[in-house]
Design a protein around this motif. Structure first.
Motif, PDB file in Angstrom:
ATOM      1  N   GLY A  44       0.869  -1.191   0.055  1.00  0.00           N
ATOM      2  CA  GLY A  44      -0.092   0.020  -0.118  1.00  0.00           C
ATOM      3  C   GLY A  44       0.911   1.392   0.049  1.00  0.00           C
ATOM      4  N   PHE A  45       1.842   1.375   0.838  1.00  0.00           N
ATOM      5  CA  PHE A  45       2.783   2.318   0.895  1.00  0.00           C
ATOM      6  C   PHE A  45       3.565   2.574  -0.584  1.00  0.00           C
ATOM      7  CE2 PHE A  45       6.979   4.464   2.104  1.00  0.00           C
ATOM      8  CZ  PHE A  45       6.456   5.623   2.720  1.00  0.00           C
ATOM      9  N   GLN A  46       3.912   1.720  -1.285  1.00  0.00           N
ATOM     10  CA  GLN A  46       4.378   1.918  -2.450  1.00  0.00           C
ATOM     11  C   GLN A  46       3.544   2.502  -3.634  1.00  0.00           C
ATOM     12  OE1 GLN A  46       7.752   1.564  -3.051  1.00  0.00           O
ATOM     13  NE2 GLN A  46       8.566   0.195  -1.701  1.00  0.00           N
ATOM     14  N   ASN A  47       2.479   1.762  -3.492  1.00  0.00           N
ATOM     15  CA  ASN A  47       1.305   2.351  -4.595  1.00  0.00           C
ATOM     16  C   ASN A  47       1.135   3.793  -4.021  1.00  0.00           C
ATOM     17  OD1 ASN A  47      -0.744   1.596  -6.479  1.00  0.00           O
ATOM     18  ND2 ASN A  47      -2.045   2.307  -4.769  1.00  0.00           N
ATOM     19  N   ALA A  48       0.603   4.439  -2.912  1.00  0.00           N
ATOM     20  CA  ALA A  48       0.621   5.386  -2.380  1.00  0.00           C
ATOM     21  C   ALA A  48       1.726   6.473  -3.221  1.00  0.00           C
ATOM     22  CB  ALA A  48       0.602   5.612  -1.072  1.00  0.00           C
ATOM     23  N   LEU A  49       2.925   5.966  -2.911  1.00  0.00           N
ATOM     24  CA  LEU A  49       4.124   6.704  -3.411  1.00  0.00           C
ATOM     25  C   LEU A  49       4.052   7.108  -5.062  1.00  0.00           C
ATOM     26  CD1 LEU A  49       7.207   5.566  -1.675  1.00  0.00           C
ATOM     27  CD2 LEU A  49       5.856   7.648  -1.229  1.00  0.00           C
ATOM     28  N   GLU A  50       3.323   6.056  -5.847  1.00  0.00           N
ATOM     29  CA  GLU A  50       3.258   6.063  -7.074  1.00  0.00           C
ATOM     30  C   GLU A  50       2.065   6.911  -7.499  1.00  0.00           C
ATOM     31  OE1 GLU A  50       3.374   2.176  -8.730  1.00  0.00           O
ATOM     32  OE2 GLU A  50       5.569   1.879  -8.202  1.00  0.00           O
ATOM     33  N   THR A  51       1.062   6.947  -6.723  1.00  0.00           N
ATOM     34  CA  THR A  51      -0.124   7.227  -7.239  1.00  0.00           C
ATOM     35  C   THR A  51      -0.778   8.569  -6.540  1.00  0.00           C
ATOM     36  OG1 THR A  51      -1.388   6.032  -5.432  1.00  0.00           O
ATOM     37  CG2 THR A  51      -1.293   5.102  -7.518  1.00  0.00           C
ATOM     38  N   ALA A  64      10.378   2.072   4.939  1.00  0.00           N
ATOM     39  CA  ALA A  64       9.353   3.022   4.428  1.00  0.00           C
ATOM     40  C   ALA A  64      10.260   4.320   4.075  1.00  0.00           C
ATOM     41  CB  ALA A  64       8.367   3.110   5.256  1.00  0.00           C
ATOM     42  N   TYR A  65      11.059   4.824   5.193  1.00  0.00           N
ATOM     43  CA  TYR A  65      11.761   6.058   4.633  1.00  0.00           C
ATOM     44  C   TYR A  65      12.641   5.940   3.647  1.00  0.00           C
ATOM     45  CZ  TYR A  65      15.569   9.358   5.008  1.00  0.00           C
ATOM     46  OH  TYR A  65      16.345  10.343   5.017  1.00  0.00           O
ATOM     47  N   ARG A  66      13.627   4.753   3.626  1.00  0.00           N
ATOM     48  CA  ARG A  66      14.405   4.766   2.454  1.00  0.00           C
ATOM     49  C   ARG A  66      13.573   4.563   1.179  1.00  0.00           C
ATOM     50  NH1 ARG A  66      17.427   1.913   6.503  1.00  0.00           N
ATOM     51  NH2 ARG A  66      16.104   0.163   6.144  1.00  0.00           N
ATOM     52  N   ALA A  67      12.526   3.935   1.133  1.00  0.00           N
ATOM     53  CA  ALA A  67      11.692   3.988  -0.256  1.00  0.00           C
ATOM     54  C   ALA A  67      11.194   5.406  -0.559  1.00  0.00           C
ATOM     55  CB  ALA A  67      10.586   2.827   0.042  1.00  0.00           C
ATOM     56  N   HIS A  75      12.412   8.014   0.490  1.00  0.00           N
ATOM     57  CA  HIS A  75      13.568   9.032   0.027  1.00  0.00           C
ATOM     58  C   HIS A  75      13.936   8.587  -1.334  1.00  0.00           C
ATOM     59  CE1 HIS A  75      16.828  11.962   0.672  1.00  0.00           C
ATOM     60  NE2 HIS A  75      17.755  10.906   0.446  1.00  0.00           N
ATOM     61  N   ALA A  76      14.059   7.544  -1.836  1.00  0.00           N
ATOM     62  CA  ALA A  76      14.372   7.447  -3.014  1.00  0.00           C
ATOM     63  C   ALA A  76      13.627   8.106  -4.173  1.00  0.00           C
ATOM     64  CB  ALA A  76      14.556   5.794  -3.269  1.00  0.00           C
TER      65      ALA A  76
END
Length: 414
Positions: A70-77, A97-100, A102-103
């Motif tokens: 869910g976190f990765q999807n939220a960063l993309e959408t 989560a922070y490292r993802a 920050h990237a």
């Protein structure tokens, strides 16, 4: 206004596929602050929302996710302004989560909101780049921490933009300075070339003046002897027209040599003796000497016969030389109000327009102009000393016409 959303998986959440690596800036007053909250506890999430509601100058839109997917999807959408995250989740952790985040979004503020965290762990998270951490037992500190985090990133972005602007300005200034230096070097080289050319020109003029002065001195001696021989011949064999013409030509040559000597010293033509004279006689005499047709008119003017003879001898000599034959040269007389105009007309190559303004300059030489360097300068000075003018125009059909205008006695009486 507070909104609360839950994103636990990518399914059904495709609002686009946006990623950003730059900070778009905090929202303005009254706008919506988008917050992404990584939290598996519904109760803890509601407490976070409750502590933010009304304590911030923005409308807050909080999107909750529960796991890594869910976190990765939220960063993309979505494109949040700030991220809140629990430190420990069943299948994920806050530092990952922070490292993802920050990237993908290196400037976005990231605040840990956790139930328990030792001092050593807290320091480690901050050292790795996490913006701040808030204990769930002290949520009253959350709203101030959010404001502080947004202000810090805004200040950092402003500072970096200012530094970038300074770097760009320095680069532009360096390029301009290099261009100025290049132009200065070009100007310096051109100045050096001009100095060399000016020096060469000055040396050439000095050599020319020296040559004229020395030549004039050398010519005066044989001319003086010639005068003596002519006077002795007149005493021995009596006067004749041939001897008189020879004496007149010798006197004109002596005057010309003296004028050359004066001009080589930078002086004006002098010793002009004005009296009533018959200009037609001067023109016919010059015509006989050079085999050139002269007018029959006999206008009376006030002038120096010797000097004016020198003027028309110079003009006729040049005209015959450039034309190649006396038959291609003739003189004309025209009467104008208050003046008489004498025209020396030739059928030679003419005088090009660019040369006309310079033809009477001292030391100017030009085959096209028929100038020897000083002859036309002397002619102009003599004519001007008589109150007249001289110029050159094209002869209709080809050639050059020198016009000499001299005032008549009637003009002086008026």
């Amino acid at each position: 206004m507070m909104t609360d959303q839950i994103l636990s998986s990518p399914a059904g959440q495709a609002a686009g596929n946006r990623t950003a690596s730059t900070w778009e800036g905090a929202p303005g007053p009254g706008e919506t602050l988008r917050i992404l909250h990584l939290e598996d506890s519904e109760l803890d999430h509601e407490l976070v929302v409750l502590n933010l509601d009304g304590d911030l100058p923005w409308t807050v839109d909080v999107t909750r996710v529960e796991d890594e997917a869910g976190f990765q999807n939220a960063l993309e959408t979505s494109q949040p302004h700030l991220i809140l995250s629990d430190f420990a989740l069943p299948s994920y952790d806050g530092l990952s989560a922070y490292r993802a985040a920050h990237a993908r979004l290196p400037l976005i503020p990231f605040i840990m909101v956790t139930g328990a965290m030792g001092e050593e762990v807290a320091v480690d998270t901050l050292r790795q780049g996490v913006t701040d951490y808030i204990l769930k037992q002290r949520l009253e500190r959350l709203a101030p921490a959010v404001r502080r985090a947004l202000n810090e990133v805004e200040a950092r972005v402003s500072r970096e933009r200012a530094e970038q602007a300074v770097r760009e300005l320095n680069t532009d200034l360096k390029a301009r300075l290099e261009e100025v230096e290049r132009l200065r070097n070009i100007a310096e080289r051109q100045s050096q070339r001009l100095e060399v050319q000016a020096k060469q020109l000055e040396e050439a003029l000095n050599m020319q003046k020296t040559f004229l002065a020395e030549t004039s001195h050398e010519l005066r001696t044989p001319l003086t002897a010639l005068h003596g021989y002519l006077r002795r011949a007149e005493r021995e064999v009596g006067g004749s027209q041939t001897l008189l013409d020879a004496q007149r030509v010798a006197e004109n040559m002596t005057r010309l040599v003296n004028d050359l000597l004066q001009l080589s010293r930078g002086e004006l033509v002098q010793s002009i003796e004005m009296h009533f004279m018959n200009l037609g006689n001067v023109l016919r005499q010059v015509g006989r000497d050079f085999g050139v047709r002269a007018p029959e008119e006999s206008p009376e003017i006030v002038g120096d016969p010797g000097r004016l003879t020198q003027v028309f001898m110079n003009l006729v000599t040049n005209a015959v030389r450039v034309s190649g034959s006396p038959d291609l040269v003739h003189m004309e007389v025209a009467h104008r109000p208050g003046e008489v105009e004498v025209r020396v007309v030739d059928r030679g190559p003419g005088v090009p327009d660019p040369i006309k303004p310079r033809i009477f300059d001292k030391f100017y030489r030009g085959k096209e102009a028929g100038s020897a360097g000083l002859g036309l300068t002397i002619a102009q000075q003599v004519v001007v000393a008589h109150g007249g003018s001289i110029d050159v125009v094209d002869t209709p059909g080809g050639g050059a016409t020198f016009r000499v205008r001299l005032p008549t006695p009637e003009e002086e009486d008026e």
